[in-house]
Design a protein around this motif. Structure first.
Motif, short mmCIF file in Angstrom:
data_model
loop_
_atom_site.label_atom_id
_atom_site.label_comp_id
_atom_site.label_asym_id
_atom_site.label_seq_id
_atom_site.Cartn_x
_atom_site.Cartn_y
_atom_site.Cartn_z
N ALA B 54 0.84 -1.20 0.00
CA ALA B 54 0.00 0.00 0.00
C ALA B 54 0.87 1.24 0.00
O ALA B 54 1.07 1.86 1.02
CB ALA B 54 -0.92 -0.01 1.22
N LEU B 55 1.41 1.58 -1.17
CA LEU B 55 2.38 2.66 -1.22
C LEU B 55 1.78 3.93 -1.78
O LEU B 55 0.88 3.90 -2.61
CB LEU B 55 3.56 2.25 -2.10
N THR B 56 2.29 5.03 -1.30
CA THR B 56 2.00 6.31 -1.94
C THR B 56 3.33 6.96 -2.29
O THR B 56 4.33 6.75 -1.61
CB THR B 56 1.21 7.23 -0.99
N LYS B 57 3.30 7.72 -3.36
CA LYS B 57 4.52 8.40 -3.78
C LYS B 57 4.55 9.80 -3.20
O LYS B 57 3.52 10.44 -3.05
CB LYS B 57 4.53 8.52 -5.31
N ILE B 58 5.74 10.26 -2.91
CA ILE B 58 5.90 11.65 -2.51
C ILE B 58 6.51 12.37 -3.69
O ILE B 58 7.66 12.13 -4.05
CB ILE B 58 6.80 11.81 -1.28
N ASP B 59 5.71 13.23 -4.31
CA ASP B 59 6.19 13.92 -5.50
C ASP B 59 7.00 15.16 -5.14
O ASP B 59 7.98 15.47 -5.79
CB ASP B 59 5.00 14.30 -6.39
N GLN B 60 6.55 15.85 -4.11
CA GLN B 60 7.22 17.12 -3.78
C GLN B 60 8.41 16.84 -2.89
O GLN B 60 8.28 16.72 -1.68
CB GLN B 60 6.26 18.07 -3.10
N LYS B 61 9.56 16.73 -3.53
CA LYS B 61 10.75 16.34 -2.79
C LYS B 61 11.23 17.41 -1.84
O LYS B 61 11.86 17.11 -0.82
CB LYS B 61 11.88 16.03 -3.79
N ARG B 62 10.91 18.65 -2.14
CA ARG B 62 11.45 19.70 -1.28
C ARG B 62 10.72 19.79 0.05
O ARG B 62 11.17 20.47 0.97
CB ARG B 62 11.46 21.05 -2.02
N LEU B 63 9.58 19.11 0.16
CA LEU B 63 8.86 19.13 1.43
C LEU B 63 9.42 18.10 2.41
O LEU B 63 9.07 18.09 3.58
CB LEU B 63 7.37 18.82 1.21
N VAL B 64 10.25 17.21 1.90
CA VAL B 64 10.59 16.03 2.68
C VAL B 64 11.88 16.23 3.47
O VAL B 64 12.87 16.75 2.97
CB VAL B 64 10.74 14.81 1.75
#
Lengths: 186, 150
Positions: B54-64
């Protein structure tokens, strides 16, 4: 003396025909070595810090599906030993019960899944359990999305995101209510 | 009439000018060199990520922001005690996490904390880290996992 004359006749320019090839090689090198690694994972929102003097609202025992992962990574589902792959079915049954079975939840909006671990529980076991619970919710969302005429929940969520004012009705209807239980006092 | 017209056309050069080709390629090259982000931190703990579906992608890398939890890497491929690393440095006192994360939250209010934890590390450390995150108010977390194949 004749040697010098010969040199003078040679052309001074560097051959630029191979320049493109060199640049191509560099380009291909960077293309191959670049890894755009997208971080994937299971998203969770932690509960906000509780005030000392505010007691959390009481929750009926039947609305909570208790999952305990012990130190060896074994799963206790409502105090009964269980396999990890049985969790998914139990969660779906629990959430969609709508008051039918007195052991499961009263309604979708009240259903809650609680995951509790011991301090020595391996992280992997916890993630496997959490994954199963999420997959249960994904399965339920898939069913809802198909009812709404979409191929899968993924298609639906893409459709929702395509316009900013659209609300994700499926997630509103079946909220993923997963609680990470507060750790016991040491 | 028609044939003469054709002849006139064929007088033009057939070759595409290749003089600017290197420039075009260099432009592409520079684009890729600029956009490539090399990993800027050296991870000092082992993080063998668990697998999940059950994966979700994190697109906004600068938030991480990443938090690494795992056994410390020692010399000769040995591993030591569990360590927690944020950015470049190991966090010796877990109580410092709240100030570190709070500062990051002020800079980036939509902060997502991606926890890269080793499969075998114990939940106790993660719980402590999560308690600290709650203190800091950084509530969006992501348990970084790999895709379960098959």
């Amino acid at each position: 003396m004749p040697k010098i004359r010969k040199r003078e006749r040679e052309e001074g320019a560097i051959p630029t025909a191979s320049m493109a090839d060199i640049a191509f090689l560099l380009l291909i090198f960077f293309l191959v070595t670049t890894t755009i690694d997208v971080d994937t994972g299971i998203g969770m929102v932690l509960p906000p810090k509780l005030d000392e003097d505010v007691t959390p609202p009481p929750i009926k025992e039947r609305n909570v599906l208790k999952i305990l992962v012990n130190e060896e990574g074994f799963v206790l589902l409502e105090d009964k030993p269980s396999a990890v792959n049985l969790i998914r079915g139990e969660v779906i049954k629990h959430v969609l019960n709508e008051g039918a079975d007195p052991l499961y939840s009263e309604s979708i909006s009240r259903a809650l899944v609680s995951i509790k671990t011991a301090r020595k529980t391996p992280y992997d076991a916890y993630v496997q359990v959490l994954d199963e619970v999420w997959m249960a919710y994904f399965d339920m969302w898939d069913v809802e999305a198909r009812k709404a005429g979409f191929g899968s929940y993924k298609d639906y969520s893409i459709w929702v995101k395509s316009e900013p004012d659209r609300v994700n009705e499926i997630r509103k209807k079946i909220k993923a209510a997963i609680s990470i239980a507060e750790p016991d006092a040491r | 009439m028609a044939s003469s017209h054709f002849k006139k056309k064929s007088n033009t050069k057939e070759e595409i000018p290749t003089a600017s080709l290197p420039d075009i390629i260099f432009m592409l090259l520079i684009f890729f060199m600029v956009t490539t982000v090399l990993r800027e931190t050296t991870v000092q703990v082992r993080t063998l990520l668990p697998k999940a579906e059950a994966l979700t992608k994190i697109d906004q890398k600068r938030l991480v922001t990443y938090i690494y939890i795992g056994p410390r890497k020692l010399e000769d491929n040995r591993i030591g005690e569990t360590g927690v690393q944020i950015d470049d440095a190991l966090v010796e006192d877990l109580g410092n996490i709240r100030t570190i994360m709070y500062r990051k939250l002020i800079e980036q209010p939509k902060l997502i904390v991606s926890i890269k934890s080793d499969r075998q590390s114990e939940m106790g450390v993660l719980m402590d880290v999560q308690q600290e995150l709650r203190e800091a108010g950084t509530l969006r977390v992501n348990y970084s996992t790999k895709r379960d194949v098959g």
